[in-house]
Design a protein around this motif. Structure first.
Motif, PDB file in Angstrom:
ATOM      1  N   LEU A  23      10.450 -16.256   1.302  1.00  0.00           N
ATOM      2  CA  LEU A  23      10.224 -16.999   2.569  1.00  0.00           C
ATOM      3  C   LEU A  23       9.434 -15.906   3.693  1.00  0.00           C
ATOM      4  CD1 LEU A  23      10.107 -19.521   4.179  1.00  0.00           C
ATOM      5  CD2 LEU A  23      12.415 -18.878   4.960  1.00  0.00           C
ATOM      6  N   ILE A  24      10.141 -14.878   3.900  1.00  0.00           N
ATOM      7  CA  ILE A  24       9.521 -13.703   4.690  1.00  0.00           C
ATOM      8  C   ILE A  24       7.885 -13.407   4.517  1.00  0.00           C
ATOM      9  CG2 ILE A  24       9.778 -11.440   5.457  1.00  0.00           C
ATOM     10  CD1 ILE A  24      12.758 -11.651   5.188  1.00  0.00           C
ATOM     11  N   LEU A  25       7.793 -13.295   2.998  1.00  0.00           N
ATOM     12  CA  LEU A  25       6.620 -12.893   2.795  1.00  0.00           C
ATOM     13  C   LEU A  25       5.524 -14.066   3.005  1.00  0.00           C
ATOM     14  CD1 LEU A  25       7.257 -10.635  -0.724  1.00  0.00           C
ATOM     15  CD2 LEU A  25       6.269 -10.090   1.486  1.00  0.00           C
ATOM     16  N   LEU A  26       6.122 -15.333   2.495  1.00  0.00           N
ATOM     17  CA  LEU A  26       5.254 -16.531   2.848  1.00  0.00           C
ATOM     18  C   LEU A  26       4.788 -16.571   4.399  1.00  0.00           C
ATOM     19  CD1 LEU A  26       6.697 -19.266   0.494  1.00  0.00           C
ATOM     20  CD2 LEU A  26       4.269 -18.052   0.154  1.00  0.00           C
ATOM     21  N   VAL A  27       5.701 -16.118   4.976  1.00  0.00           N
ATOM     22  CA  VAL A  27       5.560 -16.203   6.837  1.00  0.00           C
ATOM     23  C   VAL A  27       4.601 -15.420   6.968  1.00  0.00           C
ATOM     24  CG1 VAL A  27       6.794 -15.860   8.778  1.00  0.00           C
ATOM     25  CG2 VAL A  27       7.889 -17.119   7.294  1.00  0.00           C
ATOM     26  N   LEU A  28       4.614 -13.978   6.474  1.00  0.00           N
ATOM     27  CA  LEU A  28       3.726 -12.947   6.761  1.00  0.00           C
ATOM     28  C   LEU A  28       2.068 -13.350   6.254  1.00  0.00           C
ATOM     29  CD1 LEU A  28       5.751  -9.929   5.748  1.00  0.00           C
ATOM     30  CD2 LEU A  28       4.778 -10.520   8.065  1.00  0.00           C
ATOM     31  N   ALA A  29       2.139 -14.076   4.960  1.00  0.00           N
ATOM     32  CA  ALA A  29       0.930 -14.468   4.619  1.00  0.00           C
ATOM     33  C   ALA A  29       0.142 -15.363   5.346  1.00  0.00           C
ATOM     34  CB  ALA A  29       1.115 -15.145   3.031  1.00  0.00           C
ATOM     35  N   VAL A  30       1.003 -16.381   6.013  1.00  0.00           N
ATOM     36  CA  VAL A  30       0.426 -17.448   6.982  1.00  0.00           C
ATOM     37  C   VAL A  30      -0.078 -16.670   8.208  1.00  0.00           C
ATOM     38  CG1 VAL A  30       0.942 -19.118   8.517  1.00  0.00           C
ATOM     39  CG2 VAL A  30       1.744 -19.454   5.958  1.00  0.00           C
ATOM     40  N   LEU A  31       0.737 -15.868   8.753  1.00  0.00           N
ATOM     41  CA  LEU A  31       0.605 -14.962   9.843  1.00  0.00           C
ATOM     42  C   LEU A  31      -0.879 -14.404   9.618  1.00  0.00           C
ATOM     43  CD1 LEU A  31       2.749 -12.946  12.038  1.00  0.00           C
ATOM     44  CD2 LEU A  31       0.525 -11.904  11.314  1.00  0.00           C
ATOM     45  N   ILE A  32      -0.824 -13.618   8.698  1.00  0.00           N
ATOM     46  CA  ILE A  32      -2.324 -12.877   8.272  1.00  0.00           C
ATOM     47  C   ILE A  32      -3.592 -13.835   8.031  1.00  0.00           C
ATOM     48  CG2 ILE A  32      -3.375 -11.277   6.504  1.00  0.00           C
ATOM     49  CD1 ILE A  32      -0.683 -10.213   6.159  1.00  0.00           C
ATOM     50  N   ASN A  33      -3.243 -14.919   7.441  1.00  0.00           N
ATOM     51  CA  ASN A  33      -4.135 -16.032   7.339  1.00  0.00           C
ATOM     52  C   ASN A  33      -4.611 -16.299   8.564  1.00  0.00           C
ATOM     53  OD1 ASN A  33      -4.847 -19.033   7.111  1.00  0.00           O
ATOM     54  ND2 ASN A  33      -4.224 -18.636   4.874  1.00  0.00           N
ATOM     55  N   MET A  89      -1.648 -17.222  -5.189  1.00  0.00           N
ATOM     56  CA  MET A  89      -1.413 -17.048  -3.969  1.00  0.00           C
ATOM     57  C   MET A  89      -1.973 -15.473  -3.902  1.00  0.00           C
ATOM     58  SD  MET A  89       0.107 -18.287  -1.372  1.00  0.00           S
ATOM     59  CE  MET A  89       0.664 -16.598  -0.551  1.00  0.00           C
ATOM     60  N   ALA A  90      -1.620 -14.559  -4.894  1.00  0.00           N
ATOM     61  CA  ALA A  90      -2.440 -13.352  -4.767  1.00  0.00           C
ATOM     62  C   ALA A  90      -3.766 -13.223  -4.950  1.00  0.00           C
ATOM     63  CB  ALA A  90      -1.694 -12.300  -6.051  1.00  0.00           C
ATOM     64  N   SER A 124      -7.872 -21.272   0.837  1.00  0.00           N
ATOM     65  CA  SER A 124      -7.518 -22.731   0.618  1.00  0.00           C
ATOM     66  C   SER A 124      -6.372 -22.830  -0.258  1.00  0.00           C
ATOM     67  CB  SER A 124      -8.517 -23.065  -0.055  1.00  0.00           C
ATOM     68  OG  SER A 124      -9.104 -22.496  -1.183  1.00  0.00           O
ATOM     69  N   VAL A 125      -5.828 -21.351  -0.872  1.00  0.00           N
ATOM     70  CA  VAL A 125      -4.405 -21.705  -1.500  1.00  0.00           C
ATOM     71  C   VAL A 125      -3.532 -21.667  -1.016  1.00  0.00           C
ATOM     72  CG1 VAL A 125      -4.377 -18.957  -1.699  1.00  0.00           C
ATOM     73  CG2 VAL A 125      -3.952 -20.681  -3.774  1.00  0.00           C
ATOM     74  N   ALA A 191       3.790  -5.882  -1.885  1.00  0.00           N
ATOM     75  CA  ALA A 191       5.053  -6.659  -1.650  1.00  0.00           C
ATOM     76  C   ALA A 191       5.312  -7.704  -2.294  1.00  0.00           C
ATOM     77  CB  ALA A 191       5.037  -6.892  -0.079  1.00  0.00           C
ATOM     78  N   TRP A 192       4.119  -8.581  -2.456  1.00  0.00           N
ATOM     79  CA  TRP A 192       4.328  -9.832  -3.069  1.00  0.00           C
ATOM     80  C   TRP A 192       4.520  -9.780  -4.386  1.00  0.00           C
ATOM     81  CZ3 TRP A 192       5.094 -14.697  -2.014  1.00  0.00           C
ATOM     82  CH2 TRP A 192       5.018 -15.682  -2.949  1.00  0.00           C
ATOM     83  N   SER A 193       3.995  -8.863  -5.117  1.00  0.00           N
ATOM     84  CA  SER A 193       4.150  -8.453  -6.640  1.00  0.00           C
ATOM     85  C   SER A 193       5.615  -8.246  -7.011  1.00  0.00           C
ATOM     86  CB  SER A 193       3.277  -7.270  -7.159  1.00  0.00           C
ATOM     87  OG  SER A 193       3.658  -6.993  -8.372  1.00  0.00           O
ATOM     88  N   ARG A 194       6.357  -7.498  -5.674  1.00  0.00           N
ATOM     89  CA  ARG A 194       7.578  -7.058  -5.943  1.00  0.00           C
ATOM     90  C   ARG A 194       8.624  -8.170  -5.671  1.00  0.00           C
ATOM     91  NH1 ARG A 194      12.268  -6.566  -6.371  1.00  0.00           N
ATOM     92  NH2 ARG A 194      13.696  -4.621  -6.161  1.00  0.00           N
ATOM     93  N   TRP A 195       8.385  -8.836  -4.588  1.00  0.00           N
ATOM     94  CA  TRP A 195       9.377  -9.744  -4.056  1.00  0.00           C
ATOM     95  C   TRP A 195       9.173 -11.449  -4.145  1.00  0.00           C
ATOM     96  CZ3 TRP A 195       8.851  -5.221  -1.002  1.00  0.00           C
ATOM     97  CH2 TRP A 195       9.859  -4.275  -0.962  1.00  0.00           C
ATOM     98  N   LYS A 196       8.053 -11.628  -4.743  1.00  0.00           N
ATOM     99  CA  LYS A 196       8.025 -13.065  -4.763  1.00  0.00           C
ATOM    100  C   LYS A 196       9.078 -13.885  -5.688  1.00  0.00           C
ATOM    101  CE  LYS A 196       4.958 -12.611  -9.147  1.00  0.00           C
ATOM    102  NZ  LYS A 196       5.108 -11.191  -9.138  1.00  0.00           N
ATOM    103  N   ALA A 197       9.107 -15.003  -5.454  1.00  0.00           N
ATOM    104  CA  ALA A 197      10.468 -16.034  -6.232  1.00  0.00           C
ATOM    105  C   ALA A 197       9.857 -15.957  -7.510  1.00  0.00           C
ATOM    106  CB  ALA A 197      10.528 -17.104  -5.429  1.00  0.00           C
ATOM    107  N   PRO A 198      10.538 -16.154  -8.572  1.00  0.00           N
ATOM    108  CA  PRO A 198      10.129 -16.417  -9.937  1.00  0.00           C
ATOM    109  C   PRO A 198       9.971 -18.117  -9.982  1.00  0.00           C
ATOM    110  CG  PRO A 198      12.354 -16.435  -9.966  1.00  0.00           C
ATOM    111  CD  PRO A 198      12.014 -15.922  -8.485  1.00  0.00           C
ATOM    112  N   GLU A 199       8.723 -18.207 -10.932  1.00  0.00           N
ATOM    113  CA  GLU A 199       8.382 -19.566 -10.943  1.00  0.00           C
ATOM    114  C   GLU A 199       9.633 -20.448 -11.401  1.00  0.00           C
ATOM    115  OE1 GLU A 199       5.665 -20.791 -10.375  1.00  0.00           O
ATOM    116  OE2 GLU A 199       3.983 -19.227 -10.234  1.00  0.00           O
TER     117      GLU A 199
END
Length: 414
Positions: A23-33, A89-90, A124-125, A191-199
Protein backbone atom coordinates in the motif's frame (compact mmCIF):
# COMPACT_ATOMS: atom_id res chain seq x y z
CA UNK A 1 -16.19 -24.94 11.45
CA UNK A 2 -17.07 -21.49 12.79
CA UNK A 3 -14.93 -18.53 13.72
CA UNK A 4 -15.47 -15.85 16.32
CA UNK A 5 -15.55 -12.20 15.34
CA UNK A 6 -12.33 -11.64 17.32
CA UNK A 7 -10.62 -14.35 15.25
CA UNK A 8 -11.83 -12.71 12.05
CA UNK A 9 -10.67 -9.30 13.26
CA UNK A 10 -7.25 -10.73 14.14
CA UNK A 11 -7.00 -12.25 10.68
CA UNK A 12 -7.91 -8.92 9.09
CA UNK A 13 -5.23 -7.12 11.10
CA UNK A 14 -2.57 -9.65 10.12
CA UNK A 15 -3.55 -9.38 6.45
CA UNK A 16 -3.54 -5.58 6.58
CA UNK A 17 -0.11 -5.49 8.20
CA UNK A 18 1.24 -7.82 5.50
CA UNK A 19 -0.26 -5.59 2.80
CA UNK A 20 1.08 -2.34 4.31
CA UNK A 21 4.39 -2.25 2.32
CA UNK A 22 2.50 -2.70 -0.94
CA UNK A 23 0.00 0.00 0.00
CA UNK A 24 2.83 2.40 0.81
CA UNK A 25 4.45 1.74 -2.58
CA UNK A 26 1.12 2.20 -4.36
CA UNK A 27 0.64 5.50 -2.55
CA UNK A 28 4.15 6.59 -3.61
CA UNK A 29 3.43 5.53 -7.20
CA UNK A 30 0.27 7.64 -7.29
CA UNK A 31 2.15 10.58 -5.78
CA UNK A 32 4.85 10.35 -8.46
CA UNK A 33 2.18 9.81 -11.10
CA UNK A 34 0.55 13.13 -10.27
CA UNK A 35 3.84 15.00 -9.96
CA UNK A 36 4.71 13.86 -13.48
CA UNK A 37 1.34 14.55 -15.08
CA UNK A 38 0.94 17.95 -13.42
CA UNK A 39 4.38 19.46 -13.94
CA UNK A 40 3.58 20.79 -17.42
CA UNK A 41 0.89 23.03 -15.89
CA UNK A 42 3.63 24.57 -13.73
CA UNK A 43 5.77 25.21 -16.77
CA UNK A 44 2.86 26.78 -18.68
CA UNK A 45 3.62 30.39 -17.66
CA UNK A 46 7.28 29.89 -18.66
CA UNK A 47 6.37 28.21 -21.97
CA UNK A 48 4.05 31.10 -22.75
CA UNK A 49 7.01 33.48 -22.41
CA UNK A 50 9.71 31.28 -23.99
CA UNK A 51 7.72 29.87 -26.91
CA UNK A 52 4.97 32.51 -27.20
CA UNK A 53 2.17 29.98 -26.75
CA UNK A 54 -1.48 31.01 -26.57
CA UNK A 55 -3.86 29.67 -23.91
CA UNK A 56 -5.47 27.51 -26.61
CA UNK A 57 -2.12 25.88 -27.50
CA UNK A 58 -1.37 25.28 -23.84
CA UNK A 59 -4.82 23.73 -23.44
CA UNK A 60 -4.05 21.27 -26.24
CA UNK A 61 -0.76 20.27 -24.62
CA UNK A 62 -2.37 19.89 -21.21
CA UNK A 63 -5.14 17.69 -22.62
CA UNK A 64 -2.87 15.61 -24.92
CA UNK A 65 -1.78 13.40 -22.03
CA UNK A 66 -5.39 12.27 -21.66
CA UNK A 67 -5.75 11.21 -25.30
CA UNK A 68 -3.58 8.12 -24.82
CA UNK A 69 -4.24 7.79 -21.09
CA UNK A 70 -7.98 7.58 -21.63
CA UNK A 71 -7.91 5.37 -24.72
CA UNK A 72 -5.64 2.80 -23.07
CA UNK A 73 -7.68 2.51 -19.86
CA UNK A 74 -9.96 0.02 -21.60
CA UNK A 75 -7.08 -2.18 -22.77
CA UNK A 76 -5.22 -1.92 -19.47
CA UNK A 77 -8.23 -3.17 -17.53
CA UNK A 78 -8.27 -6.29 -19.71
CA UNK A 79 -4.49 -6.78 -19.48
CA UNK A 80 -4.49 -6.42 -15.70
CA UNK A 81 -7.21 -9.05 -15.26
CA UNK A 82 -5.53 -11.39 -17.72
CA UNK A 83 -1.79 -11.01 -17.02
CA UNK A 84 -1.64 -9.71 -13.45
CA UNK A 85 -1.07 -6.27 -12.03
CA UNK A 86 2.49 -6.33 -10.67
CA UNK A 87 4.47 -6.59 -13.89
CA UNK A 88 2.27 -4.09 -15.72
CA UNK A 89 2.72 -1.61 -12.86
CA UNK A 90 6.50 -1.78 -13.27
CA UNK A 91 6.43 -1.42 -17.07
CA UNK A 92 4.04 1.51 -16.96
CA UNK A 93 6.07 3.25 -14.26
CA UNK A 94 9.25 2.92 -16.33
CA UNK A 95 7.57 4.35 -19.43
CA UNK A 96 6.12 7.42 -17.73
CA UNK A 97 9.34 8.21 -15.84
CA UNK A 98 11.37 8.12 -19.06
CA UNK A 99 8.81 10.39 -20.73
CA UNK A 100 9.29 12.91 -17.91
CA UNK A 101 13.08 12.85 -18.27
CA UNK A 102 12.90 13.34 -22.04
CA UNK A 103 10.48 16.27 -21.69
CA UNK A 104 13.42 18.26 -20.37
CA UNK A 105 15.02 17.95 -23.83
CA UNK A 106 11.92 18.90 -25.85
CA UNK A 107 12.67 21.47 -28.56
CA UNK A 108 9.23 22.45 -29.77
CA UNK A 109 5.48 21.97 -29.68
CA UNK A 110 5.47 18.70 -31.68
CA UNK A 111 8.12 17.01 -29.51
CA UNK A 112 6.40 18.09 -26.32
CA UNK A 113 3.06 16.82 -27.66
CA UNK A 114 4.61 13.41 -28.46
CA UNK A 115 6.11 13.07 -24.99
CA UNK A 116 2.81 13.97 -23.34
CA UNK A 117 1.21 11.16 -25.36
CA UNK A 118 3.91 8.73 -24.16
CA UNK A 119 3.35 9.86 -20.58
CA UNK A 120 -0.32 8.96 -20.96
CA UNK A 121 0.60 5.47 -22.22
CA UNK A 122 2.73 4.75 -19.14
CA UNK A 123 0.36 6.20 -16.57
CA UNK A 124 -2.69 4.39 -17.96
CA UNK A 125 -1.81 1.26 -15.97
CA UNK A 126 -1.90 2.93 -12.52
CA UNK A 127 -5.52 2.69 -11.41
CA UNK A 128 -6.67 -0.57 -13.05
CA UNK A 129 -3.63 -2.30 -11.52
CA UNK A 130 -3.88 -0.71 -8.06
CA UNK A 131 -7.63 -1.35 -7.84
CA UNK A 132 -7.14 -4.98 -8.84
CA UNK A 133 -4.53 -5.39 -6.10
CA UNK A 134 -6.68 -3.74 -3.42
CA UNK A 135 -9.83 -5.64 -4.42
CA UNK A 136 -7.89 -8.88 -3.96
CA UNK A 137 -6.26 -8.02 -0.63
CA UNK A 138 -8.50 -5.58 1.30
CA UNK A 139 -11.90 -6.12 2.99
CA UNK A 140 -14.71 -3.56 2.52
CA UNK A 141 -14.20 -1.89 5.90
CA UNK A 142 -10.54 -1.13 5.05
CA UNK A 143 -11.03 0.21 1.53
CA UNK A 144 -12.21 3.66 2.54
CA UNK A 145 -8.94 4.50 4.32
CA UNK A 146 -6.77 2.85 1.66
CA UNK A 147 -8.53 4.62 -1.21
CA UNK A 148 -8.65 7.87 0.76
CA UNK A 149 -4.89 7.54 1.15
CA UNK A 150 -4.49 6.87 -2.58
CA UNK A 151 -6.63 9.90 -3.38
CA UNK A 152 -4.60 11.96 -0.91
CA UNK A 153 -1.45 10.84 -2.73
CA UNK A 154 -2.86 12.39 -5.91
CA UNK A 155 -3.09 15.68 -4.02
CA UNK A 156 0.32 15.22 -2.40
CA UNK A 157 1.72 14.69 -5.87
CA UNK A 158 0.08 17.89 -7.02
CA UNK A 159 1.21 19.72 -3.86
CA UNK A 160 4.80 18.49 -3.96
CA UNK A 161 4.95 19.01 -7.71
CA UNK A 162 3.48 22.49 -7.40
CA UNK A 163 5.59 23.58 -4.45
CA UNK A 164 8.87 21.77 -5.16
CA UNK A 165 8.59 21.77 -8.94
CA UNK A 166 7.52 25.40 -8.99
CA UNK A 167 10.49 26.45 -6.88
CA UNK A 168 12.85 24.33 -9.01
CA UNK A 169 11.54 25.93 -12.19
CA UNK A 170 11.73 29.40 -10.68
CA UNK A 171 15.36 28.80 -9.66
CA UNK A 172 16.77 26.66 -12.49
CA UNK A 173 14.25 26.69 -15.34
CA UNK A 174 11.74 24.10 -16.46
CA UNK A 175 14.12 21.78 -18.34
CA UNK A 176 16.36 20.78 -15.40
CA UNK A 177 13.27 20.36 -13.23
CA UNK A 178 11.75 17.76 -15.57
CA UNK A 179 15.01 15.80 -15.81
CA UNK A 180 15.57 15.78 -12.03
CA UNK A 181 12.00 14.71 -11.24
CA UNK A 182 12.08 11.87 -13.77
CA UNK A 183 15.45 10.48 -12.65
CA UNK A 184 14.52 10.50 -8.95
CA UNK A 185 11.21 8.76 -9.76
CA UNK A 186 13.05 5.73 -11.16
CA UNK A 187 14.17 4.79 -7.63
CA UNK A 188 10.65 3.42 -7.03
CA UNK A 189 11.21 0.43 -9.33
CA UNK A 190 13.72 -1.53 -7.17
CA UNK A 191 11.47 -1.03 -4.13
CA UNK A 192 8.45 -2.42 -6.03
CA UNK A 193 10.47 -5.46 -7.09
CA UNK A 194 11.27 -6.14 -3.43
CA UNK A 195 8.03 -5.33 -1.57
CA UNK A 196 5.11 -5.77 -3.96
CA UNK A 197 2.29 -8.03 -2.79
CA UNK A 198 2.25 -11.46 -4.40
CA UNK A 199 -0.43 -12.09 -6.98
CA UNK A 200 -3.42 -13.66 -5.22
CA UNK A 201 -3.49 -17.44 -5.52
CA UNK A 202 -7.04 -17.27 -6.84
CA UNK A 203 -6.22 -14.84 -9.64
CA UNK A 204 -6.10 -17.41 -12.43
CA UNK A 205 -9.45 -18.93 -11.40
CA UNK A 206 -11.12 -15.55 -11.01
CA UNK A 207 -9.80 -14.19 -14.29
CA UNK A 208 -11.11 -17.24 -16.14
CA UNK A 209 -14.58 -16.40 -14.81
CA UNK A 210 -14.30 -12.63 -15.21
CA UNK A 211 -17.32 -11.06 -16.96
CA UNK A 212 -17.04 -9.65 -20.44
CA UNK A 213 -16.90 -5.91 -21.04
CA UNK A 214 -20.44 -6.09 -22.42
CA UNK A 215 -21.73 -7.55 -19.14
CA UNK A 216 -20.24 -4.63 -17.21
CA UNK A 217 -21.55 -2.05 -19.67
CA UNK A 218 -25.10 -3.38 -19.26
CA UNK A 219 -25.14 -2.51 -15.54
CA UNK A 220 -26.80 0.71 -14.38
CA UNK A 221 -24.42 0.84 -11.42
CA UNK A 222 -21.47 1.02 -13.78
CA UNK A 223 -22.86 4.02 -15.65
CA UNK A 224 -23.71 5.78 -12.40
CA UNK A 225 -20.17 5.26 -11.13
CA UNK A 226 -18.58 6.25 -14.46
CA UNK A 227 -20.68 9.44 -14.67
CA UNK A 228 -19.85 10.40 -11.09
CA UNK A 229 -16.18 9.68 -11.70
CA UNK A 230 -16.24 11.87 -14.85
CA UNK A 231 -17.61 14.78 -12.81
CA UNK A 232 -15.01 14.24 -10.08
CA UNK A 233 -12.21 14.17 -12.65
CA UNK A 234 -13.43 17.32 -14.38
CA UNK A 235 -13.04 19.21 -11.09
CA UNK A 236 -9.62 17.74 -10.32
CA UNK A 237 -8.19 18.23 -13.81
CA UNK A 238 -9.60 21.74 -14.03
CA UNK A 239 -7.72 22.67 -10.87
CA UNK A 240 -4.59 20.65 -11.62
CA UNK A 241 -4.22 21.97 -15.17
CA UNK A 242 -5.19 25.62 -14.72
CA UNK A 243 -4.79 26.60 -11.06
CA UNK A 244 -1.14 27.74 -11.48
CA UNK A 245 -2.00 29.81 -14.57
CA UNK A 246 -5.09 31.26 -12.84
CA UNK A 247 -3.17 32.31 -9.76
CA UNK A 248 -0.34 33.92 -11.76
CA UNK A 249 -2.27 35.62 -14.56
CA UNK A 250 -5.64 36.44 -13.00
CA UNK A 251 -4.74 36.82 -9.31
CA UNK A 252 -1.24 38.23 -10.08
CA UNK A 253 0.79 36.01 -7.75
CA UNK A 254 4.50 35.46 -8.37
CA UNK A 255 5.72 31.97 -9.33
CA UNK A 256 6.98 31.41 -5.77
CA UNK A 257 3.77 32.68 -4.14
CA UNK A 258 1.69 30.60 -6.56
CA UNK A 259 3.67 27.47 -5.64
CA UNK A 260 3.00 27.99 -1.92
CA UNK A 261 -0.70 28.81 -2.35
CA UNK A 262 -1.50 25.98 -4.77
CA UNK A 263 0.56 23.47 -2.78
CA UNK A 264 -1.31 24.38 0.41
CA UNK A 265 -4.66 23.81 -1.32
CA UNK A 266 -3.63 20.31 -2.38
CA UNK A 267 -2.58 19.54 1.20
CA UNK A 268 -6.04 20.58 2.43
CA UNK A 269 -7.62 18.38 -0.25
CA UNK A 270 -5.51 15.38 0.80
CA UNK A 271 -6.34 15.73 4.50
CA UNK A 272 -10.03 15.92 3.64
CA UNK A 273 -9.73 12.74 1.58
CA UNK A 274 -7.98 10.73 4.29
CA UNK A 275 -10.40 11.98 6.93
CA UNK A 276 -13.42 11.11 4.80
CA UNK A 277 -12.16 7.62 4.01
CA UNK A 278 -11.37 6.94 7.67
CA UNK A 279 -14.75 8.19 8.89
CA UNK A 280 -16.70 6.14 6.33
CA UNK A 281 -14.75 2.99 7.28
CA UNK A 282 -15.47 3.67 10.97
CA UNK A 283 -19.19 4.09 10.25
CA UNK A 284 -19.24 0.77 8.37
CA UNK A 285 -17.43 -1.02 11.21
CA UNK A 286 -20.04 0.35 13.63
CA UNK A 287 -22.94 -1.01 11.60
CA UNK A 288 -23.78 1.61 8.97
CA UNK A 289 -24.37 0.29 5.49
CA UNK A 290 -21.57 0.98 2.96
CA UNK A 291 -24.24 2.56 0.74
CA UNK A 292 -25.27 5.17 3.31
CA UNK A 293 -21.75 5.89 4.55
CA UNK A 294 -20.05 6.33 1.19
CA UNK A 295 -22.93 8.05 -0.63
CA UNK A 296 -23.35 10.61 2.14
CA UNK A 297 -19.68 11.56 1.83
CA UNK A 298 -20.08 11.93 -1.94
CA UNK A 299 -23.15 14.15 -1.64
CA UNK A 300 -21.57 16.49 0.90
CA UNK A 301 -18.23 16.72 -0.89
CA UNK A 302 -19.55 17.44 -4.36
CA UNK A 303 -22.11 19.98 -3.10
CA UNK A 304 -19.49 21.93 -1.12
CA UNK A 305 -17.06 21.94 -4.05
CA UNK A 306 -19.72 23.16 -6.51
CA UNK A 307 -20.81 26.01 -4.23
CA UNK A 308 -17.18 27.02 -3.71
CA UNK A 309 -16.50 27.15 -7.46
CA UNK A 310 -19.40 29.56 -7.87
CA UNK A 311 -17.89 31.61 -5.08
CA UNK A 312 -14.54 31.73 -6.91
CA UNK A 313 -16.24 32.95 -10.08
CA UNK A 314 -17.89 35.83 -8.18
CA UNK A 315 -15.15 36.66 -5.67
CA UNK A 316 -13.00 39.74 -5.74
CA UNK A 317 -9.30 39.94 -5.01
CA UNK A 318 -9.80 39.34 -1.27
CA UNK A 319 -12.43 36.61 -1.38
CA UNK A 320 -11.19 34.00 -3.83
CA UNK A 321 -8.74 32.21 -1.49
CA UNK A 322 -11.33 31.10 1.15
CA UNK A 323 -13.46 29.78 -1.72
CA UNK A 324 -10.53 27.77 -3.06
CA UNK A 325 -9.88 26.33 0.42
CA UNK A 326 -13.54 25.25 0.74
CA UNK A 327 -13.36 23.76 -2.75
CA UNK A 328 -10.31 21.73 -1.69
CA UNK A 329 -12.21 20.36 1.34
CA UNK A 330 -15.15 19.37 -0.86
CA UNK A 331 -12.95 17.88 -3.56
CA UNK A 332 -11.11 15.68 -1.07
CA UNK A 333 -14.36 14.36 0.40
CA UNK A 334 -15.92 13.80 -3.02
CA UNK A 335 -12.98 11.85 -4.42
CA UNK A 336 -12.19 9.66 -1.40
CA UNK A 337 -14.56 6.86 -2.45
CA UNK A 338 -14.24 6.92 -6.24
CA UNK A 339 -12.26 3.70 -6.55
CA UNK A 340 -13.67 2.17 -3.36
CA UNK A 341 -17.07 2.17 -5.10
CA UNK A 342 -15.58 0.45 -8.14
CA UNK A 343 -13.72 -2.20 -6.13
CA UNK A 344 -16.87 -3.13 -4.21
CA UNK A 345 -19.24 -3.10 -7.18
CA UNK A 346 -16.90 -5.11 -9.41
CA UNK A 347 -15.47 -7.53 -6.86
CA UNK A 348 -11.97 -9.08 -7.15
CA UNK A 349 -12.61 -10.96 -10.39
CA UNK A 350 -13.79 -7.96 -12.41
CA UNK A 351 -11.94 -5.08 -10.74
CA UNK A 352 -9.38 -4.59 -13.51
CA UNK A 353 -11.91 -4.45 -16.33
CA UNK A 354 -14.44 -2.37 -14.38
CA UNK A 355 -11.88 0.21 -13.23
CA UNK A 356 -10.33 0.35 -16.70
CA UNK A 357 -13.71 1.08 -18.26
CA UNK A 358 -14.81 3.46 -15.52
CA UNK A 359 -11.53 5.36 -15.46
CA UNK A 360 -11.43 5.51 -19.26
CA UNK A 361 -14.85 7.13 -19.46
CA UNK A 362 -14.07 9.37 -16.49
CA UNK A 363 -10.87 10.61 -18.06
CA UNK A 364 -12.73 12.02 -21.02
CA UNK A 365 -12.89 14.92 -18.58
CA UNK A 366 -9.15 15.27 -19.00
CA UNK A 367 -9.46 15.19 -22.79
CA UNK A 368 -12.14 17.89 -22.88
CA UNK A 369 -11.76 19.92 -19.68
CA UNK A 370 -8.30 21.52 -19.97
CA UNK A 371 -8.82 22.39 -23.65
CA UNK A 372 -12.34 23.77 -23.03
CA UNK A 373 -11.01 25.93 -20.21
CA UNK A 374 -8.30 27.32 -22.48
CA UNK A 375 -10.82 28.28 -25.15
CA UNK A 376 -13.16 29.85 -22.56
CA UNK A 377 -10.30 31.94 -21.13
CA UNK A 378 -9.23 33.09 -24.60
CA UNK A 379 -12.83 33.90 -25.50
CA UNK A 380 -13.84 35.79 -22.35
CA UNK A 381 -10.50 37.05 -21.10
CA UNK A 382 -10.99 35.69 -17.56
CA UNK A 383 -11.83 32.52 -15.61
CA UNK A 384 -15.38 33.23 -14.37
CA UNK A 385 -17.10 31.22 -17.12
CA UNK A 386 -14.66 28.32 -16.67
CA UNK A 387 -15.42 28.19 -12.93
CA UNK A 388 -19.16 28.27 -13.66
CA UNK A 389 -18.94 25.33 -16.08
CA UNK A 390 -16.89 23.35 -13.56
CA UNK A 391 -19.46 24.06 -10.83
CA UNK A 392 -22.36 22.71 -12.90
CA UNK A 393 -20.47 19.54 -13.79
CA UNK A 394 -19.35 19.05 -10.18
CA UNK A 395 -22.92 19.29 -8.89
CA UNK A 396 -23.88 16.66 -11.44
CA UNK A 397 -21.43 14.31 -9.73
CA UNK A 398 -23.47 14.33 -6.54
CA UNK A 399 -26.57 13.21 -8.44
CA UNK A 400 -24.67 10.52 -10.35
CA UNK A 401 -23.18 8.86 -7.27
CA UNK A 402 -26.33 9.12 -5.14
CA UNK A 403 -28.98 8.18 -7.72
CA UNK A 404 -27.07 6.51 -10.57
CA UNK A 405 -25.59 3.85 -8.28
CA UNK A 406 -28.11 1.70 -6.40
CA UNK A 407 -26.83 -0.37 -3.46
CA UNK A 408 -23.10 -0.48 -2.81
CA UNK A 409 -22.55 -4.20 -3.06
CA UNK A 410 -20.93 -6.56 -5.53
CA UNK A 411 -22.84 -6.68 -8.80
CA UNK A 412 -24.30 -10.03 -9.85
CA UNK A 413 -22.97 -10.70 -13.37
CA UNK A 414 -24.65 -14.10 -13.69
Amino acid sequence: MTFSSSTANTGDKVALRAFAPTLILLVLAVLINYVDRGNLALAAPLLKIEWGMTASQLGILLSAFFWTYTALQFAMGLFVDRFGANRLMALGFLAWSLATVLTGAAMGFATLLTLRLLLGVGESVMFPASSKIMAQHLPEHARGFANGLMNAAMRWGSAIGTFGGGLLMAAYGWRPAFVAIGVVSLLWLPAWSRWKAPEAHITAHLDAAAPAFSAILRKRDFWGAASGHFCANYLVYFLMSWLPYYLVHERHLSMSAMSVAAGALWVVDSLSSIGTGTITDLCIRRGASPTLARKSAMALGFSLAAASLVGCALAGQQGYLPCLIACAVGSGAANAGTFAFAQTLAGPRAAGKWVGLQNGIANMAGVTGPALTGFLVDWTGHFASAFAVAAVITLGGAFAWCFGVSRLQQVDFS
